[in-house]
Scaffold this motif. Sequence first.
Motif, PDB file in Angstrom:
ATOM      1  N   LYS A 172      37.192 -15.573 -35.954  1.00  0.00           N
ATOM      2  CA  LYS A 172      36.587 -15.436 -34.665  1.00  0.00           C
ATOM      3  C   LYS A 172      37.551 -15.971 -33.706  1.00  0.00           C
ATOM      4  CE  LYS A 172      31.708 -15.034 -36.128  1.00  0.00           C
ATOM      5  NZ  LYS A 172      30.360 -15.685 -36.112  1.00  0.00           N
ATOM      6  N   ALA A 173      37.952 -17.185 -34.007  1.00  0.00           N
ATOM      7  CA  ALA A 173      38.952 -18.030 -32.803  1.00  0.00           C
ATOM      8  C   ALA A 173      40.211 -17.289 -32.528  1.00  0.00           C
ATOM      9  CB  ALA A 173      39.411 -19.047 -33.599  1.00  0.00           C
ATOM     10  N   LEU A 224      40.577 -13.641 -32.754  1.00  0.00           N
ATOM     11  CA  LEU A 224      39.894 -12.577 -31.718  1.00  0.00           C
ATOM     12  C   LEU A 224      39.782 -13.035 -30.686  1.00  0.00           C
ATOM     13  CD1 LEU A 224      37.513 -10.758 -34.613  1.00  0.00           C
ATOM     14  CD2 LEU A 224      40.168 -10.384 -33.891  1.00  0.00           C
ATOM     15  N   SER A 225      38.841 -14.054 -30.321  1.00  0.00           N
ATOM     16  CA  SER A 225      38.394 -14.508 -28.897  1.00  0.00           C
ATOM     17  C   SER A 225      40.062 -14.973 -28.069  1.00  0.00           C
ATOM     18  CB  SER A 225      37.898 -15.899 -28.997  1.00  0.00           C
ATOM     19  OG  SER A 225      38.448 -16.885 -29.742  1.00  0.00           O
ATOM     20  N   LYS A 226      40.991 -15.397 -28.871  1.00  0.00           N
ATOM     21  CA  LYS A 226      42.227 -15.683 -28.080  1.00  0.00           C
ATOM     22  C   LYS A 226      42.927 -14.422 -27.777  1.00  0.00           C
ATOM     23  CE  LYS A 226      43.505 -20.077 -30.326  1.00  0.00           C
ATOM     24  NZ  LYS A 226      44.134 -20.885 -31.155  1.00  0.00           N
ATOM     25  N   LYS A 227      42.937 -13.465 -28.556  1.00  0.00           N
ATOM     26  CA  LYS A 227      43.350 -12.237 -28.011  1.00  0.00           C
ATOM     27  C   LYS A 227      42.871 -11.597 -27.201  1.00  0.00           C
ATOM     28  CE  LYS A 227      45.470 -10.865 -32.792  1.00  0.00           C
ATOM     29  NZ  LYS A 227      45.435 -10.141 -33.913  1.00  0.00           N
ATOM     30  N   ALA A 228      41.308 -11.629 -27.074  1.00  0.00           N
ATOM     31  CA  ALA A 228      40.416 -10.977 -26.084  1.00  0.00           C
ATOM     32  C   ALA A 228      40.826 -11.625 -24.456  1.00  0.00           C
ATOM     33  CB  ALA A 228      39.002 -11.206 -26.334  1.00  0.00           C
TER      34      ALA A 228
END
Length: 290
Positions: free
Chosen positions: A283-284, A286-290
Motif C-alpha cells: 500500500k505504501a 502504491l501511494s508513493k507512485k500515485a
Amino acid sequence: MNFIALFGALESGLIYALMALGVLISFRILDFPDLTADGSFPLGGAVAGVAIIAGINPWLACVLGMAAGMAAGMMTAWLHVKLGILHLLAGILMMTALWSINLHIMNGPNLPLLGQPTVFTPFAGLGQALWVKVAVLFGIVLLIKLALDWFFSTETGLAMRATGSNLRMAQAQGINTPWIVILGMAISNGLIALSGALFVQTQGFADVSMGIGTIVIGLAAVIIGEAVLSAKRIFLMTLAVVIGAILYRSIIQIALASGFKSQDLNLVTTLLVVIVLALPQIKAKLSKKA
C-alpha cells in the motif's frame, strides 16, 4: 461455503480464538517469542482427556488442563528470567520436553474420547449440536475476553503492558519484572491449554501431534485481526484477535472447499501470513507512485 462448513469454521475459530489470545499476551504484550504453545496446546488436551476418562466433570477437566498449561508457561518464563536462557530457546526447550510429558500423560500417542461426556453434553437437548457448540464456545470466549480486558486495566495488568513495552523503564519504576513475566506467560499458556482442552472435546480424541503449528496459527489470527482492526486499546486488541481467529478458519475452510488438501493447510497459512504482513508495504509503495 455451505451451512455445515460455516458453523465448522465458527466452532474451530472460537477455539483458536482462545489460543490466539494467549499468543497475543506473549508476543504482543510481553514481547516474548514463545514456542511453548506447540506443547501446551496438546498438554491441555491430554490432561483434560485423561481427567474426563477418569470420571472428572468436563468443566473441571478444562480447569485442570488450563492449570497444566499455566505451569508450563511459568517454567518457560523461569528458565528465561532466573537462569538467563534466551526466551526463544527457553520456549523450544519446554516445547521439546512437553512432547515426552504429553506421551506419558496419555500413556501413548493418542487418547480416544468417543462416548465420553463433554462441556457440551448438558446443553445437548437445547437444539442441533452445531448451534449448541458454537453458542457454548462463544460464551466461553466472551467471558475470557472480558476478563482479560478487566485484568489489563488493573495495576498488575498495566505493569505487564509496561514490562513488554519497555523493560528497563518498568524496572526503573520499581516493577517486579521477573514476576510479571512469569505471571504473563502463565496466563498465556493457560489460555492455549484451555483451547486444547476444548479442542479435544469437539474432535473426540487427543493426539500428541495436534499442537504442531499452533504458534503459526496463533500468529496468523493475531496478524489478520490487527490488519482488520488496528488499535492500541486492549478492548479492541482482544476483539481483533477473536475476529482474526474466526476469519483465519473461514479462509482455511474456503481453501479446502476450493480444492486444497489437508496437507496444504500449513502452506496456505504461511502464504496468508506473508500476504497480510506485506500488505502495508504494498500500500505504501502504491501511494508513493500515485
